[in-house]
Design a protein around this motif. Structure first.
Motif, PDB file in Angstrom:
ATOM      1  N   TRP A 224       0.823  -1.213   0.000  1.00 47.29           N
ATOM      2  CA  TRP A 224       0.000   0.000   0.000  1.00 47.29           C
ATOM      3  C   TRP A 224       0.857   1.264   0.000  1.00 47.29           C
ATOM      4  O   TRP A 224       0.462   2.295  -0.504  1.00 47.29           O
ATOM      5  N   ILE A 270      -0.902   4.993   4.483  1.00 48.20           N
ATOM      6  CA  ILE A 270      -1.222   5.750   3.272  1.00 48.20           C
ATOM      7  C   ILE A 270      -0.722   7.190   3.365  1.00 48.20           C
ATOM      8  O   ILE A 270      -0.335   7.798   2.364  1.00 48.20           O
ATOM      9  N   SER A 271      -0.698   7.713   4.575  1.00 55.49           N
ATOM     10  CA  SER A 271      -0.277   9.112   4.722  1.00 55.49           C
ATOM     11  C   SER A 271       1.177   9.302   4.292  1.00 55.49           C
ATOM     12  O   SER A 271       1.606  10.421   4.010  1.00 55.49           O
ATOM     13  N   ARG A 273       2.565   7.491   1.736  1.00 59.91           N
ATOM     14  CA  ARG A 273       2.660   6.734   0.474  1.00 59.91           C
ATOM     15  C   ARG A 273       3.640   7.383  -0.507  1.00 59.91           C
ATOM     16  O   ARG A 273       3.682   8.612  -0.648  1.00 59.91           O
ATOM     17  N   VAL A 275       4.929   6.320  -4.385  1.00 56.39           N
ATOM     18  CA  VAL A 275       4.784   5.342  -5.477  1.00 56.39           C
ATOM     19  C   VAL A 275       6.127   5.088  -6.176  1.00 56.39           C
ATOM     20  O   VAL A 275       6.830   6.018  -6.543  1.00 56.39           O
TER      21      VAL A 275
ATOM     22  N   LEU B 194      -8.248   9.859   1.239  1.00 55.45           N
ATOM     23  CA  LEU B 194      -7.524   8.588   1.331  1.00 55.45           C
ATOM     24  C   LEU B 194      -7.419   7.920  -0.032  1.00 55.45           C
ATOM     25  O   LEU B 194      -6.361   7.446  -0.434  1.00 55.45           O
ATOM     26  N   ARG B 197      -4.983   9.445  -2.505  1.00 52.12           N
ATOM     27  CA  ARG B 197      -3.576   9.081  -2.324  1.00 52.12           C
ATOM     28  C   ARG B 197      -3.226   7.817  -3.123  1.00 52.12           C
ATOM     29  O   ARG B 197      -2.097   7.571  -3.491  1.00 52.12           O
ATOM     30  N   PHE B 198      -4.261   6.991  -3.336  1.00 51.17           N
ATOM     31  CA  PHE B 198      -4.053   5.760  -4.083  1.00 51.17           C
ATOM     32  C   PHE B 198      -4.193   5.965  -5.603  1.00 51.17           C
ATOM     33  O   PHE B 198      -3.869   5.084  -6.378  1.00 51.17           O
ATOM     34  N   ASN B 202       0.888   9.349 -10.178  1.00 51.45           N
ATOM     35  CA  ASN B 202       2.340   9.408 -10.407  1.00 51.45           C
ATOM     36  C   ASN B 202       2.915   8.022 -10.663  1.00 51.45           C
ATOM     37  O   ASN B 202       3.998   7.690 -10.231  1.00 51.45           O
TER      38      ASN B 202
END
Lengths: 296, 204
Positions: A224, A270-271, A273, A275, B194, B197-198, B202
């Protein structure tokens, strides 16, 4: 820089005898400029007294309770060296390993970490691999996407940029998390088969039930935190499937508890995160199924 | 006596399994003496190992292996691949015993390897778990283990669907808890934040 200081950070918890052996073996290193920092996660086996008595020059940090991998962060923050070597209390580098590690670091300042080739050994005393450092071939070093916490060297400057270990993990997958951030910060991780660490693995130690819990929960968090959306979704579903299957086959609730706790921690994970790109995911080859078949 | 060793674990565990099988008591196999004795004396025991190609070099160090059979399938012993590819070849070997090492305690998750062992047609299947405990199974028991293992798959699939729904629900409930602390407007936005963010913004 000539003979830069290398700080070796060892995290320990109730492994007095292994720790003594690790420090004793470190003393045999071909590289002399080494600072040893031991972070004790609240051991109750007399570790502090023994270390202070037998190794007075070791920087000893005593924590009141077991903080998991947060202890490494405390040790790394105390480190004065330009390079930090992380070890488990039951692992240690081969005599030439640190000297060789420095050669790799000095060859390219974009190398953030050097992953040791960790040799797991079951029988004590199986670590006589000593080879001549002069025959060390730098060309054998190759890029890698992760490291084993039982033996790795990290450039201090890289730690400052990539950050310290992600403490909510407590244990397991913190190395992969850190490796992703090192790569994301623009550094390389190199592996060299002739930079060796020995790790005393026990065939029976994995028969405990906390390990599958941490592996499952932390693997979900790792995914995640770093995976792009489509990979995160598909891998989460795959993990849910394997966790369900293992719950039924092994008749344990541990995997479901891990998933529930992972979901509870979703917001925290998640805070932060970040990628990563697909090449890193493919290169890292994280074993999704392994944790479900390696314990119970 | 022909023995097939399926290398389903690490080299270190394979070595442990070899040792454990060597010390099996005589009634385990139809010949006189235990496998240890037979292997040592080289009396009619032939050991083949089925392994991933990357393990072939390491296995060459075990002097008593007669033949290393590499399989080309990627990843695990997938029934879809390895069975089709090798089962006929392995059956031709007519093994008396198949040894299946497990990397865990119970052998759960190894139903594919067990299925392969059953398909060889061997009379005995010996399992060796993580700490070296061995069990000798006849074909019926081994087959039962395979069936039990695979029978969990449909239920696991259903559980995955339920878990996914519960997971989504929990995330929304956690977000809605903000209702008590924050304004209605802010609480409504939390799940969106939330999920954002997913979002695959990017990814590349």
């Amino acid at each position: 820089m000539k003979n830069p200081l290398v700080s070796v950070v060892i995290l320990t918890w109730n492994r007095k005898d292994d720790l003594i052996e690790t420090i004793t073996e470190l003393r045999k290193s071909s590289y002399a400029s080494i600072e040893v920092i031991v972070v004790d996660n609240g051991s109750e086996d007399g570790t502090p007294a023994v270390i202070k008595e037998r190794f007075p020059d070791v920087v000893f940090v005593r924590l009141e309770k077991n903080t998991g991998i947060a202890g490494y962060n405390i040790g790394m923050k105390k480190a004065r060296g330009d390079y930090v070597v992380l070890l488990d209390s039951d692992s240690f580098p081969e005599r030439n390993a640190i000297e060789r590690m420095l050669k790799i670091f000095e060859s390219d300042n974009k190398i953030g970490a050097v992953a040791f080739d960790v040799h797991n050994t079951v029988v004590s005393g199986q670590w006589s691999v000593v080879s001549d450092s002069r025959s060390f071939d730098l060309q054998k070093a190759r890029d890698t996407y992760g490291y084993n916490g039982a033996g790795v060297g990290i450039r201090k400057e890289c730690i400052e940029k990539a950050g310290y270990l992600f403490e909510p993990y407590f244990l397991y997958f913190n190395e992969q998390d850190h490796a992703f951030r090192i790569l994301q910060a623009g550094y390389k991780i190199k592996f060299h088969p002739d930079i060796i660490a020995f790790h005393k693995s026990s065939m029976t130690s994995r028969a405990n039930r906390s390990a599958p819990y941490f592996y499952t929960r932390n693997l979900l968090w790792l995914i995640w935190r770093f995976y792009p959306f489509k990979y995160a979704l598909s891998t989460t579903l795959l993990l849910f499937f394997h966790a369900s299957l293992s719950t039924l086959q092994q008749r344990t609730f541990i995997y479901m508890k891990a998933i529930m706790d992972a979901v509870k921690g979703f917001k925290v994970v998640i805070s932060s995160r970040m990628v990563i790109n697909e090449d890193i995911i493919k290169g890292a080859r994280i074993p999704i199924r392994w944790a479900f078949t390696a314990y119970i | 006596m022909k023995i097939l060793f399926i290398k389903s674990t690490s080299i270190q565990h394979l070595a442990l399994s070899f040792e454990k099988v060597r010390s099996l008591p005589p009634p385990t196999h139809p010949l006189d003496g235990c496998p240890a004795l037979l292997i040592k004396e080289g009396r009619g025991v032939v050991i083949d190992v089925l392994a991933h190609p990357h393990a072939v070099d390491s296995l060459k160090g075990f002097g008593f292996i007669n033949r290393i059979i590499p399989y080309n399938s990627k990843g695990n012993f997938s029934p879809l691949h390895i069975f089709r590819e090798y089962i006929r070849n392995i059956r031709r070997g007519k093994y008396d015993m198949v040894i299946v090492p497990f990397n865990n305690m119970s052998g759960s998750g190894y139903e594919n390897v067990m299925a392969l062992a059953v398909c060889t047609g061997a009379r005995q299947i010996v399992t060796c778990n993580r700490i070296g405990d061995t069990k000798v199974l006849d074909i019926k028991k081994a087959l039962l283990k395979v069936v039990k293992g695979y029978s969990c798959y449909p239920l696991a699939l259903l559980m995955t669907v339920i878990l996914s729904m519960i997971g989504i629900l929990i995330i929304f409930i956690l977000s809605l808890r903000a209702l008590a602390k924050q304004s209605l407007f802010s609480a409504t936005l939390t799940p969106l934040r939330l999920l954002r963010r997913f979002a695959p913004r990017n990814d590349s």
